[in-house]
Design an enzyme around this catalytic site. Sequence first.
Site, PDB file in Angstrom:
ATOM      1  N   SER A  50      -3.188 -17.549   1.354  1.00  0.00           N
ATOM      2  CA  SER A  50      -2.007 -16.692   1.565  1.00  0.00           C
ATOM      3  C   SER A  50      -0.873 -17.367   2.344  1.00  0.00           C
ATOM      4  O   SER A  50       0.222 -16.821   2.437  1.00  0.00           O
ATOM      5  CB  SER A  50      -2.425 -15.418   2.309  1.00  0.00           C
ATOM      6  OG  SER A  50      -2.679 -15.719   3.669  1.00  0.00           O
ATOM      7  N   THR A  71      -6.928 -15.173  -3.047  1.00  0.00           N
ATOM      8  CA  THR A  71      -6.682 -14.002  -2.194  1.00  0.00           C
ATOM      9  C   THR A  71      -6.445 -12.774  -3.067  1.00  0.00           C
ATOM     10  O   THR A  71      -6.132 -12.885  -4.254  1.00  0.00           O
ATOM     11  CB  THR A  71      -5.408 -14.212  -1.348  1.00  0.00           C
ATOM     12  OG1 THR A  71      -4.305 -14.442  -2.235  1.00  0.00           O
ATOM     13  CG2 THR A  71      -5.539 -15.391  -0.410  1.00  0.00           C
ATOM     14  N   ASP A 151      -1.490   7.415  -1.864  1.00  0.00           N
ATOM     15  CA  ASP A 151      -1.192   6.284  -2.755  1.00  0.00           C
ATOM     16  C   ASP A 151      -0.271   6.796  -3.861  1.00  0.00           C
ATOM     17  O   ASP A 151      -0.711   7.082  -4.977  1.00  0.00           O
ATOM     18  CB  ASP A 151      -2.501   5.715  -3.336  1.00  0.00           C
ATOM     19  CG  ASP A 151      -2.284   4.393  -4.062  1.00  0.00           C
ATOM     20  OD1 ASP A 151      -1.222   4.242  -4.702  1.00  0.00           O
ATOM     21  OD2 ASP A 151      -3.168   3.511  -3.982  1.00  0.00           O
ATOM     22  N   THR A 183      -2.232  -1.175   1.846  1.00  0.00           N
ATOM     23  CA  THR A 183      -1.280  -1.376   0.745  1.00  0.00           C
ATOM     24  C   THR A 183      -0.973  -2.866   0.618  1.00  0.00           C
ATOM     25  O   THR A 183      -1.148  -3.619   1.583  1.00  0.00           O
ATOM     26  CB  THR A 183       0.055  -0.661   1.034  1.00  0.00           C
ATOM     27  OG1 THR A 183       0.682  -1.343   2.134  1.00  0.00           O
ATOM     28  CG2 THR A 183      -0.149   0.800   1.396  1.00  0.00           C
ATOM     29  N   ARG A 216      -1.156  -6.096   5.501  1.00  0.00           N
ATOM     30  CA  ARG A 216      -0.220  -7.178   5.798  1.00  0.00           C
ATOM     31  C   ARG A 216       0.628  -6.760   6.994  1.00  0.00           C
ATOM     32  O   ARG A 216       1.058  -5.600   7.089  1.00  0.00           O
ATOM     33  CB  ARG A 216       0.688  -7.468   4.595  1.00  0.00           C
ATOM     34  CG  ARG A 216       0.027  -8.253   3.466  1.00  0.00           C
ATOM     35  CD  ARG A 216      -0.254  -9.700   3.851  1.00  0.00           C
ATOM     36  NE  ARG A 216      -0.859 -10.489   2.784  1.00  0.00           N
ATOM     37  CZ  ARG A 216      -2.164 -10.660   2.607  1.00  0.00           C
ATOM     38  NH1 ARG A 216      -3.033 -10.108   3.422  1.00  0.00           N
ATOM     39  NH2 ARG A 216      -2.624 -11.423   1.625  1.00  0.00           N
ATOM     40  N   ASP A 240      -5.278  -6.553  12.582  1.00  0.00           N
ATOM     41  CA  ASP A 240      -5.816  -7.816  12.068  1.00  0.00           C
ATOM     42  C   ASP A 240      -4.677  -8.680  11.545  1.00  0.00           C
ATOM     43  O   ASP A 240      -4.833  -9.887  11.404  1.00  0.00           O
ATOM     44  CB  ASP A 240      -6.819  -7.525  10.943  1.00  0.00           C
ATOM     45  CG  ASP A 240      -7.391  -8.798  10.337  1.00  0.00           C
ATOM     46  OD1 ASP A 240      -7.913  -9.617  11.117  1.00  0.00           O
ATOM     47  OD2 ASP A 240      -7.287  -8.986   9.105  1.00  0.00           O
ATOM     48  N   GLU A 245       3.036 -13.778  11.543  1.00  0.00           N
ATOM     49  CA  GLU A 245       1.929 -14.756  11.517  1.00  0.00           C
ATOM     50  C   GLU A 245       2.443 -16.131  11.093  1.00  0.00           C
ATOM     51  O   GLU A 245       3.299 -16.199  10.197  1.00  0.00           O
ATOM     52  CB  GLU A 245       0.868 -14.325  10.492  1.00  0.00           C
ATOM     53  CG  GLU A 245      -0.002 -13.195  10.947  1.00  0.00           C
ATOM     54  CD  GLU A 245      -0.956 -12.733   9.848  1.00  0.00           C
ATOM     55  OE1 GLU A 245      -1.337 -13.538   8.973  1.00  0.00           O
ATOM     56  OE2 GLU A 245      -1.298 -11.554   9.863  1.00  0.00           O
ATOM     57  N   HIS A 262      -6.236 -12.135  11.379  1.00  0.00           N
ATOM     58  CA  HIS A 262      -6.185 -12.018   9.911  1.00  0.00           C
ATOM     59  C   HIS A 262      -7.499 -12.524   9.283  1.00  0.00           C
ATOM     60  O   HIS A 262      -7.491 -13.427   8.454  1.00  0.00           O
ATOM     61  CB  HIS A 262      -4.972 -12.780   9.346  1.00  0.00           C
ATOM     62  CG  HIS A 262      -4.680 -12.460   7.903  1.00  0.00           C
ATOM     63  ND1 HIS A 262      -3.443 -12.622   7.333  1.00  0.00           N
ATOM     64  CD2 HIS A 262      -5.471 -12.005   6.901  1.00  0.00           C
ATOM     65  CE1 HIS A 262      -3.480 -12.290   6.064  1.00  0.00           C
ATOM     66  NE2 HIS A 262      -4.715 -11.907   5.767  1.00  0.00           N
ATOM     67  N   GLY A 265     -10.925 -10.003   5.890  1.00  0.00           N
ATOM     68  CA  GLY A 265     -11.541 -10.305   4.590  1.00  0.00           C
ATOM     69  C   GLY A 265     -12.443 -11.530   4.603  1.00  0.00           C
ATOM     70  O   GLY A 265     -12.898 -11.977   3.548  1.00  0.00           O
TER      71      GLY A 265
HETATM   72  N1  LIG Z   1      -6.597  -8.623   6.352  1.00  0.00           N
HETATM   73  C1  LIG Z   1      -7.188  -9.250   5.363  1.00  0.00           C
HETATM   74  O1  LIG Z   1      -7.974 -10.164   5.592  1.00  0.00           O
HETATM   75  C2  LIG Z   1      -6.939  -8.822   3.963  1.00  0.00           C
HETATM   76  C3  LIG Z   1      -5.811  -8.126   3.609  1.00  0.00           C
HETATM   77  N2  LIG Z   1      -5.613  -7.730   2.313  1.00  0.00           N
HETATM   78  C4  LIG Z   1      -4.389  -6.965   1.990  1.00  0.00           C
HETATM   79  O2  LIG Z   1      -4.779  -5.665   1.554  1.00  0.00           O
HETATM   80  C5  LIG Z   1      -3.980  -5.298   0.460  1.00  0.00           C
HETATM   81  C6  LIG Z   1      -4.677  -4.255  -0.379  1.00  0.00           C
HETATM   82  O3  LIG Z   1      -5.803  -4.824  -1.043  1.00  0.00           O
HETATM   83  P1  LIG Z   1      -6.442  -4.114  -2.324  1.00  0.00           P
HETATM   84  O4  LIG Z   1      -6.852  -2.735  -2.010  1.00  0.00           O
HETATM   85  O5  LIG Z   1      -7.476  -5.021  -2.827  1.00  0.00           O
HETATM   86  O6  LIG Z   1      -5.215  -4.083  -3.300  1.00  0.00           O
HETATM   87  P2  LIG Z   1      -5.015  -3.178  -4.585  1.00  0.00           P
HETATM   88  O7  LIG Z   1      -3.863  -3.748  -5.314  1.00  0.00           O
HETATM   89  O8  LIG Z   1      -6.317  -2.987  -5.277  1.00  0.00           O
HETATM   90  O9  LIG Z   1      -4.603  -1.754  -3.974  1.00  0.00           O
HETATM   91  C7  LIG Z   1      -3.422  -1.521  -3.295  1.00  0.00           C
HETATM   92  C8  LIG Z   1      -3.081  -0.062  -3.458  1.00  0.00           C
HETATM   93  O10 LIG Z   1      -1.938   0.234  -2.656  1.00  0.00           O
HETATM   94  C9  LIG Z   1      -1.155   1.158  -3.374  1.00  0.00           C
HETATM   95  N3  LIG Z   1       0.223   1.224  -2.878  1.00  0.00           N
HETATM   96  C10 LIG Z   1       1.273   0.439  -3.217  1.00  0.00           C
HETATM   97  N4  LIG Z   1       2.376   0.851  -2.558  1.00  0.00           N
HETATM   98  C11 LIG Z   1       1.999   1.910  -1.796  1.00  0.00           C
HETATM   99  C12 LIG Z   1       2.702   2.761  -0.896  1.00  0.00           C
HETATM  100  N5  LIG Z   1       4.008   2.633  -0.652  1.00  0.00           N
HETATM  101  N6  LIG Z   1       1.993   3.745  -0.274  1.00  0.00           N
HETATM  102  C13 LIG Z   1       0.669   3.906  -0.506  1.00  0.00           C
HETATM  103  N7  LIG Z   1      -0.027   3.143  -1.379  1.00  0.00           N
HETATM  104  C14 LIG Z   1       0.631   2.147  -2.000  1.00  0.00           C
HETATM  105  C15 LIG Z   1      -1.269   0.696  -4.813  1.00  0.00           C
HETATM  106  O11 LIG Z   1      -0.903   1.726  -5.719  1.00  0.00           O
HETATM  107  C16 LIG Z   1      -2.728   0.320  -4.892  1.00  0.00           C
HETATM  108  O12 LIG Z   1      -3.531   1.396  -5.319  1.00  0.00           O
HETATM  109  C17 LIG Z   1      -3.711  -6.631  -0.274  1.00  0.00           C
HETATM  110  O13 LIG Z   1      -2.530  -6.573  -1.038  1.00  0.00           O
HETATM  111  C18 LIG Z   1      -3.585  -7.617   0.867  1.00  0.00           C
HETATM  112  O14 LIG Z   1      -2.251  -7.738   1.243  1.00  0.00           O
HETATM  113  C19 LIG Z   1      -6.538  -7.972   1.350  1.00  0.00           C
HETATM  114  C20 LIG Z   1      -7.687  -8.666   1.646  1.00  0.00           C
HETATM  115  C21 LIG Z   1      -7.953  -9.193   2.970  1.00  0.00           C
HETATM  116  O1  LIG Z   2      -7.154 -11.786   0.246  1.00  0.00           O
HETATM  117  C1  LIG Z   2      -6.168 -11.572   0.957  1.00  0.00           C
HETATM  118  O2  LIG Z   2      -5.137 -11.025   0.546  1.00  0.00           O
HETATM  119  C2  LIG Z   2      -6.199 -11.972   2.365  1.00  0.00           C
HETATM  120  O3  LIG Z   2      -5.472 -11.490   3.185  1.00  0.00           O
HETATM  121  C3  LIG Z   2      -7.153 -13.027   2.730  1.00  0.00           C
HETATM  122  O4  LIG Z   2      -8.287 -12.591   3.392  1.00  0.00           O
HETATM  123  C4  LIG Z   2      -6.338 -13.943   3.580  1.00  0.00           C
HETATM  124  O5  LIG Z   2      -6.902 -15.133   3.616  1.00  0.00           O
HETATM  125  P1  LIG Z   2      -6.061 -16.485   3.656  1.00  0.00           P
HETATM  126  O6  LIG Z   2      -5.697 -16.778   2.271  1.00  0.00           O
HETATM  127  O7  LIG Z   2      -4.851 -16.280   4.493  1.00  0.00           O
HETATM  128  O8  LIG Z   2      -7.029 -17.419   4.228  1.00  0.00           O
END
Ligand SMILES: NC(=O)C1=CN([C@@H]2O[C@H](COP(=O)(O)OP(=O)(O)OC[C@H]3O[C@@H](n4cnc5c(N)ncnc54)[C@H](O)[C@@H]3O)[C@@H](O)[C@H]2O)C=CC1
Ligand SMILES: O=C(O)C(=O)[C@H](O)COP(=O)(O)O
Length: 386
Positions: A50, A71, A151, A183, A216, A240, A245, A262, A265
């Site tokens: 990312s 990611t 959502d 989101t 994010r 997180d 960042e 962060h 995940g």
């Molecule tokens: N902290 C970490 O380590 C991680 C963070 N993430 C973040 O989490 C986010 C979500 O992941 P997933 O659920 O897998 O993505 P996803 O794409 O499956 O789901 C995201 C959901 O958010 C909804 N959405 C979009 N705009 C919105 C709004 N204004 N209000 C409410 N809902 C809204 C979408 O319709 C969708 O259903 C990722 O895009 C990524 O940025 C993901 C993995 C790890």
């Molecule tokens: O999958 C995502 O989206 C994430 O936020 C990852 O957990 C972030 O991992 P990095 O790619 O920043 O190592």
Amino acid sequence: MKPAPLKIVADENIPALETLFAPLGELHTRPGRAICRDDLLDADILLVRSITPVNRALLEGTSVRFVGTATIGTDHIDLTALAELGIGFSSAPGCNADAVVEYVLSVLLHLAEEQAFDLWGRSVGIVGVGNVGSRLAARLQALGIRTLLCDPPRQRVMPAAQAAHFCSLEQLLNEADIVSLHTPLTRSGEDATWHLLQGKTLAMLQPDTILINAGRGPVIDNRALLELALQRDDLTLVLDVWEDEPAVDPALAARVRIATPHIAGYSLEGKLRGTWMLYQAWCAFCGTPVQQSFAQLLPLAEVTEMQLTEKAGLLSPVRMLYDPFRDDRALRASLAAPQQQQKAAFDQLRKQYPVRREFSALTLRLPTDQQPIFNALGFPVADAKK
Ligand SMILES: NC(=O)C1=CN([C@@H]2O[C@H](COP(=O)(O)OP(=O)(O)OC[C@H]3O[C@@H](n4cnc5c(N)ncnc54)[C@H](O)[C@@H]3O)[C@@H](O)[C@H]2O)C=CC1
Ligand SMILES: O=C(O)C(=O)[C@H](O)COP(=O)(O)O
């Protein structure tokens, strides 16, 4: 003449590159923040995490044909530029969704113990009900904990009967005791999430709310959050992800109960699944057969079974797999370093992250009547050994 081998340029922090991508050609690994156009002039494949912004300036004039990000999030990728340049693309949807869910569950169970509240008496508002949000909702509902779901993009395309289970952001903020953000980060359109929580929406948080952001950083206006946190010590903040960042505002961190770099995940399964999904996507892109297997990548966990007595609470196996306070302490220690070293320390904590396994890796042996609740939390269960 023999064709030139494929050139693969990849972020050095993507695991299992040697197993999955080195057999395909020449593998060049680089720190993610240092990947530049010169690295890519004669490259075929670019694999990022990312922290590498992927845009026209990086790719135009290079020979890159395929970009993969290991990611879920894609806010660092200019998808329009990729399409215009005719470059194939894949992310890894859902790869670490269970890890994020387990981060949130662990945070909630730890806070319930620390603050002595009954989680079953609280409602959890989930904003963004995609891979992460829906899996979090499913586990909470299986545990018997009330959820509120918001959502709008998903709600709009659902049959009315299902859409009725969703609410507006305002309703969620007005009713939920715990708010968890999942989101994507988007900057335009009617559902843009950049600063979704800012002065006005943050002010709607109910007394004693727990606010978790493992999505994010910029989904919350961090300056407005700090202002609010300075006025309201009833709020419990769990961050997180951070707006700038790898920089973390120490003043904000001081007001946050659990501050992590962060890593929500960062389960071993989640990271390996990310690389695996890119490998599969590349094979599909160029029409070659998949010659590896995911099973070969995942080592057996150090501890695969745990015997629980009748008195064991939900927290004990959860804490064994993941204690968010460990990551909190590590991030706070890094913030004690001189300011110019803090960003590097944030990256370093992520690069050297200890192995963390998902709940699915630990089978709990326990009395039959205890099995459903631990199973609802996400653990495989089996009868206690006599
Ligand atoms: N902290 C970490 O380590 C991680 C963070 N993430 C973040 O989490 C986010 C979500 O992941 P997933 O659920 O897998 O993505 P996803 O794409 O499956 O789901 C995201 C959901 O958010 C909804 N959405 C979009 N705009 C919105 C709004 N204004 N209000 C409410 N809902 C809204 C979408 O319709 C969708 O259903 C990722 O895009 C990524 O940025 C993901 C993995 C790890
Ligand atoms: O999958 C995502 O989206 C994430 O936020 C990852 O957990 C972030 O991992 P990095 O790619 O920043 O190592």
